[in-house]
Design a protein around this motif. Structure first.
Motif, PDB file in Angstrom:
ATOM      1  N   ALA A  32       0.835  -1.210   0.000  1.00 15.37           N
ATOM      2  CA  ALA A  32       0.000   0.000   0.000  1.00 15.37           C
ATOM      3  C   ALA A  32       0.869   1.260   0.000  1.00 15.37           C
ATOM      4  O   ALA A  32       0.586   2.222  -0.727  1.00 15.37           O
ATOM      5  CB  ALA A  32      -0.926  -0.008   1.212  1.00 15.37           C
ATOM      6  N   GLU A  33       1.943   1.246   0.800  1.00 13.65           N
ATOM      7  CA  GLU A  33       2.825   2.420   0.817  1.00 13.65           C
ATOM      8  C   GLU A  33       3.583   2.565  -0.503  1.00 13.65           C
ATOM      9  O   GLU A  33       3.792   3.680  -0.990  1.00 13.65           O
ATOM     10  CB  GLU A  33       3.800   2.335   1.994  1.00 13.65           C
ATOM     11  N   GLN A  34       3.999   1.447  -1.089  1.00 15.99           N
ATOM     12  CA  GLN A  34       4.683   1.523  -2.383  1.00 15.99           C
ATOM     13  C   GLN A  34       3.778   2.159  -3.425  1.00 15.99           C
ATOM     14  O   GLN A  34       4.208   3.027  -4.198  1.00 15.99           O
ATOM     15  CB  GLN A  34       5.117   0.120  -2.830  1.00 15.99           C
ATOM     16  N   ARG A  35       2.539   1.733  -3.441  1.00 17.62           N
ATOM     17  CA  ARG A  35       1.611   2.282  -4.434  1.00 17.62           C
ATOM     18  C   ARG A  35       1.318   3.750  -4.162  1.00 17.62           C
ATOM     19  O   ARG A  35       1.143   4.546  -5.097  1.00 17.62           O
ATOM     20  CB  ARG A  35       0.326   1.457  -4.449  1.00 17.62           C
ATOM     21  N   ALA A  36       1.266   4.121  -2.898  1.00 16.85           N
ATOM     22  CA  ALA A  36       1.061   5.541  -2.565  1.00 16.85           C
ATOM     23  C   ALA A  36       2.247   6.374  -3.045  1.00 16.85           C
ATOM     24  O   ALA A  36       2.071   7.473  -3.592  1.00 16.85           O
ATOM     25  CB  ALA A  36       0.874   5.698  -1.059  1.00 16.85           C
ATOM     26  N   LEU A  51       7.564  12.229   3.803  1.00 10.17           N
ATOM     27  CA  LEU A  51       7.119  10.854   4.043  1.00 10.17           C
ATOM     28  C   LEU A  51       6.384  10.708   5.375  1.00 10.17           C
ATOM     29  O   LEU A  51       6.206   9.598   5.870  1.00 10.17           O
ATOM     30  CB  LEU A  51       8.330   9.903   4.029  1.00 10.17           C
ATOM     31  N   ASP A  52       5.946  11.810   5.951  1.00 12.42           N
ATOM     32  CA  ASP A  52       5.406  11.762   7.313  1.00 12.42           C
ATOM     33  C   ASP A  52       4.123  10.943   7.428  1.00 12.42           C
ATOM     34  O   ASP A  52       3.778  10.484   8.520  1.00 12.42           O
ATOM     35  CB  ASP A  52       5.182  13.180   7.858  1.00 12.42           C
ATOM     36  N   ASP A  53       3.412  10.725   6.309  1.00 15.04           N
ATOM     37  CA  ASP A  53       2.193   9.907   6.384  1.00 15.04           C
ATOM     38  C   ASP A  53       2.420   8.494   5.839  1.00 15.04           C
ATOM     39  O   ASP A  53       1.458   7.758   5.587  1.00 15.04           O
ATOM     40  CB  ASP A  53       1.040  10.581   5.643  1.00 15.04           C
ATOM     41  N   LEU A 109       6.254   3.271   7.161  1.00 15.27           N
ATOM     42  CA  LEU A 109       7.263   2.277   6.797  1.00 15.27           C
ATOM     43  C   LEU A 109       8.376   2.912   5.968  1.00 15.27           C
ATOM     44  O   LEU A 109       9.563   2.659   6.216  1.00 15.27           O
ATOM     45  CB  LEU A 109       6.612   1.124   6.019  1.00 15.27           C
ATOM     46  N   ALA A 110       8.007   3.705   4.990  1.00 12.32           N
ATOM     47  CA  ALA A 110       9.009   4.372   4.159  1.00 12.32           C
ATOM     48  C   ALA A 110       9.826   5.356   4.993  1.00 12.32           C
ATOM     49  O   ALA A 110      11.062   5.441   4.854  1.00 12.32           O
ATOM     50  CB  ALA A 110       8.333   5.096   3.000  1.00 12.32           C
ATOM     51  N   TRP A 111       9.156   6.099   5.870  1.00 12.75           N
ATOM     52  CA  TRP A 111       9.862   7.062   6.728  1.00 12.75           C
ATOM     53  C   TRP A 111      10.878   6.341   7.608  1.00 12.75           C
ATOM     54  O   TRP A 111      12.018   6.794   7.764  1.00 12.75           O
ATOM     55  CB  TRP A 111       8.853   7.812   7.593  1.00 12.75           C
TER      56      TRP A 111
END
Length: 351
Positions: free
Chosen positions: A235-239, A335-337, A340-342
């Motif tokens: 989900a984060e990758q797609r975002a 990347l605050d939202d 995982l990426a942050w």
């Protein structure tokens, strides 16, 4: 007819390293192809010409750009010569070596424009007798699917050089395994081992064309569709993918390193300001793309690798090391939202 490899041909390859590299530096396609044709006529094996001669020279060209010794234009000119040389070798291979084995499909996923490694692999496989359908750069998964339905290949080989192409490599793998075709993954983006390839569902990973030869002999006839990726990282990758251009714009508006010394210094470029702007844009874009690859592969090394790359690119262009830390802070701010990426960036950017 197939040509045997001679001892003289092997020695010729060693002698060709400096003159061939010089021809690439000068952008002299005619001279480069003439030298390679002479080596092939003397008995040099086409795979040795590609993997033992041209590939190392091409790597050094990329290193020259990374060190700031070359402009983007210089690197593109040299790569264009390398492509012409590889196509010359491919033509000889098609003339000299008969097809004796099944069909393979070779290509790069969408957003991967570095097609030279895939062209080399396809040529090397054709040398071994495989029928090869070469799709080239930036092939959408939908296009791959249409080819698979028509061709019924033994395997698909996917080549990815930049980590930002890994999400699309995953779609390549999904397209192939959905119809039961095994996939061999390779290229710099997959790293030094099979961890990323396995995480994305590839059937096998090859570090070189020679390894791909051996793997093709051992691949299963058919494979099951890949398992779904973990939901939260996906989900984060797609975002990140959907918001990529907006995030790049936000970072570039705030991160403006002082590069006056670079533009006025000895950096070898006819248009230093334009080249530097491209380099700084890459320093923003590549980490954000690489985070996508790290999320879906679970391989934290990707973030450290892109951080090392960005630091080297900046330092070699005499940009103060503080700009590297500032870049990390600005990337984290957008990347605050995406927790995982942050977290990946915070843990590995400065390491």
């Amino acid at each position: 007819m197939p040509r045997a490899v001679s001892g003289a041909g092997a020695r010729d390859l060693t002698e060709l390293v400096r003159p061939l590299e010089r021809a690439l530096v000068l952008g002299d396609t005619a001279q480069a192809t003439a030298m390679v044709e002479q080596a092939l006529d003397a008995g040099s094996d086409p795979v040795a010409v590609l993997s033992g001669l041209l590939a190392p020279i091409q790597r050094r060209i990329g290193e020259r750009w990374q060190r700031g010794e070359w402009s983007v234009a210089q690197e593109h000119i040299a790569t264009g010569v390398s492509v012409a040389v590889t196509e010359c070798v491919a033509q000889r291979v098609r003339q000299w070596y008969p097809v004796t084995r099944g069909r393979t499909v070779v290509g790069c996923p969408e957003r991967e424009w570095h097609a030279l490694p895939a062209l080399m692999v396809g040529t090397a496989l054709r040398r071994q007798g495989w029928e090869v359908t070469y799709l080239g750069a930036a092939t959408p998964a939908e296009r791959l699917s249409s080819h698979l339905q028509k061709l019924d290949p033994v395997a698909v080989a996917v080549s990815t050089s930049l980590a930002g192409g890994l999400p699309h490599a995953r779609r390549f793998i999904e397209a192939a395994t959905t119809v039961g075709v095994p996939v061999i993954a390779g290229g710099a983006a997959f790293g030094p081992d099979d961890a990323r390839a396995r995480a994305l569902g590839a059937t096998a990973w090859a570090a070189s064309p020679q390894e791909a030869f051996a793997l093709l002999e051992r691949l299963p006839t058919t494979v099951d569709p890949v398992e779904p990726l973990p939901a939260e990282p996906l989900a984060e990758q797609r975002a990140l993918e959907l918001t990529h251009h907006r995030l790049v714009e936000r970072v570039t508006q705030r991160w403006r390193p002082d590069a006056a010394e670079v533009v006025s210094g000895p950096w070898q470029s006819t248009d230093a300001e334009s080249d530097l702007a491209s380099v700084l844009h890459d320093c923003v874009e590549q980490p954000l793309r690489t985070l996508q690859g790290a999320l879906i592969t679970g391989d934290d090394r990707l973030v450290r690798e892109v951080a090392d790359w960005a630091r080297t690119v900046l330092v070699e262009r005499r940009i103060d090391d503080g700009a590297f830390a500032d870049l990390g802070a600005e990337l984290a701010a957008v990347l605050d939202d995406l927790p995982l990426a942050w977290s990946l960036l915070e843990r590995h950017w400065a390491a």
